[in-house]
Design a protein around this motif. Structure first.
Motif, mmCIF file in Angstrom:
data_model
loop_
_atom_site.group_PDB
_atom_site.id
_atom_site.type_symbol
_atom_site.label_atom_id
_atom_site.label_comp_id
_atom_site.label_asym_id
_atom_site.label_seq_id
_atom_site.Cartn_x
_atom_site.Cartn_y
_atom_site.Cartn_z
ATOM 1 N N MET A 1 0.849 -1.178 0.000
ATOM 2 C CA MET A 1 0.000 0.000 0.000
ATOM 3 C C MET A 1 0.894 1.240 0.000
ATOM 4 N N LEU A 2 0.452 2.241 -0.713
ATOM 5 C CA LEU A 2 1.231 3.467 -0.878
ATOM 6 C C LEU A 2 0.342 4.678 -0.640
ATOM 7 N N MET A 3 0.781 5.554 0.271
ATOM 8 C CA MET A 3 0.094 6.830 0.450
ATOM 9 C C MET A 3 0.843 7.865 -0.389
ATOM 10 N N VAL A 4 0.085 8.703 -1.065
ATOM 11 C CA VAL A 4 0.674 9.738 -1.914
ATOM 12 C C VAL A 4 0.431 11.093 -1.258
ATOM 13 N N ASP A 5 1.496 11.830 -1.028
ATOM 14 C CA ASP A 5 1.415 13.143 -0.394
ATOM 15 C C ASP A 5 0.895 14.196 -1.367
ATOM 16 N N SER A 6 0.383 15.263 -0.809
ATOM 17 C CA SER A 6 -0.147 16.365 -1.625
ATOM 18 C C SER A 6 0.918 16.945 -2.548
ATOM 19 N N ILE A 10 -0.249 17.450 -6.315
ATOM 20 C CA ILE A 10 -0.280 18.799 -6.891
ATOM 21 C C ILE A 10 0.549 18.832 -8.172
ATOM 22 N N ASP A 11 1.734 18.245 -8.132
ATOM 23 C CA ASP A 11 2.552 18.161 -9.347
ATOM 24 C C ASP A 11 1.833 17.359 -10.427
ATOM 25 N N TYR A 12 1.199 16.278 -10.032
ATOM 26 C CA TYR A 12 0.466 15.413 -10.970
ATOM 27 C C TYR A 12 -0.622 16.216 -11.698
ATOM 28 N N PHE A 13 -1.438 16.929 -10.951
ATOM 29 C CA PHE A 13 -2.532 17.684 -11.563
ATOM 30 C C PHE A 13 -2.048 18.915 -12.322
ATOM 31 N N ASN A 14 -0.886 19.435 -11.968
ATOM 32 C CA ASN A 14 -0.319 20.582 -12.684
ATOM 33 C C ASN A 14 0.469 20.167 -13.920
ATOM 34 N N GLY A 15 0.603 18.860 -14.138
ATOM 35 C CA GLY A 15 1.339 18.379 -15.303
ATOM 36 C C GLY A 15 2.845 18.510 -15.169
ATOM 37 N N GLU A 20 8.609 11.460 -9.197
ATOM 38 C CA GLU A 20 7.496 11.066 -8.336
ATOM 39 C C GLU A 20 6.189 10.979 -9.123
ATOM 40 N N VAL A 21 5.943 11.954 -9.976
ATOM 41 C CA VAL A 21 4.735 11.949 -10.810
ATOM 42 C C VAL A 21 4.780 10.782 -11.788
ATOM 43 N N ALA A 22 5.928 10.535 -12.381
ATOM 44 C CA ALA A 22 6.072 9.410 -13.311
ATOM 45 C C ALA A 22 5.776 8.091 -12.601
#
Length: 132
Positions: A1-6, A10-15, A20-22
């Protein structure tokens, strides 16, 4: 299980393109991912437009949302904060101490790009995603 921090969401949604996003993009829908209630709040409150907010809300509320604190975890968070302070390390955000403590106590890996979590990894046993 993996928790993803904000910091990663935030980087994910901002592209934003980073390791980390990859990693998050590669495991979504394949490996179990969870989000903390406070992380959910931090991420969703950052959206200005209704369309983007609704899309993010739809995605993030499908992921299991965990309650990050209670009386026991609150005290443990303070103990962890104090342990780091005794080493001369000041964590800038209380929420980061709560997130790290929850993950430590529940043996959950944390995916983050926020440097405030590094002392928790080094001194308190927080498990981060290795090799990214």
């Amino acid at each position: 299980m993996l928790m993803v921090d904000s910091s990663v969401w935030i980087d994910y949604f901002n592209g934003t393109e980073n390791k980390e996003v990859a990693y998050l993009d590669a495991i979504l829908g394949i490996s179990p991912v969870v989000i903390g209630d406070h992380i959910l709040t931090e991420v969703l409150q950052g959206f200005r437009g209704d369309k983007e907010y609704k899309k993010a809300k739809q995605l993030l509320t499908v992921i299991p949302v965990l309650q990050l604190s209670n009386k026991t975890l609150a005290i443990k968070s303070v103990d962890n904060y104090r342990a780091l302070r005794k080493r001369g390390i000041t964590v800038r955000k209380t929420i980061d101490t709560i997130i790290a403590t929850y993950c430590i106590e529940n043996n959950i890996q944390l995916l983050f790009s926020d440097r405030d979590f590094l002392p928790f990894v080094e001194f308190l046993g927080l498990k981060s995603v290795e090799g990214i």
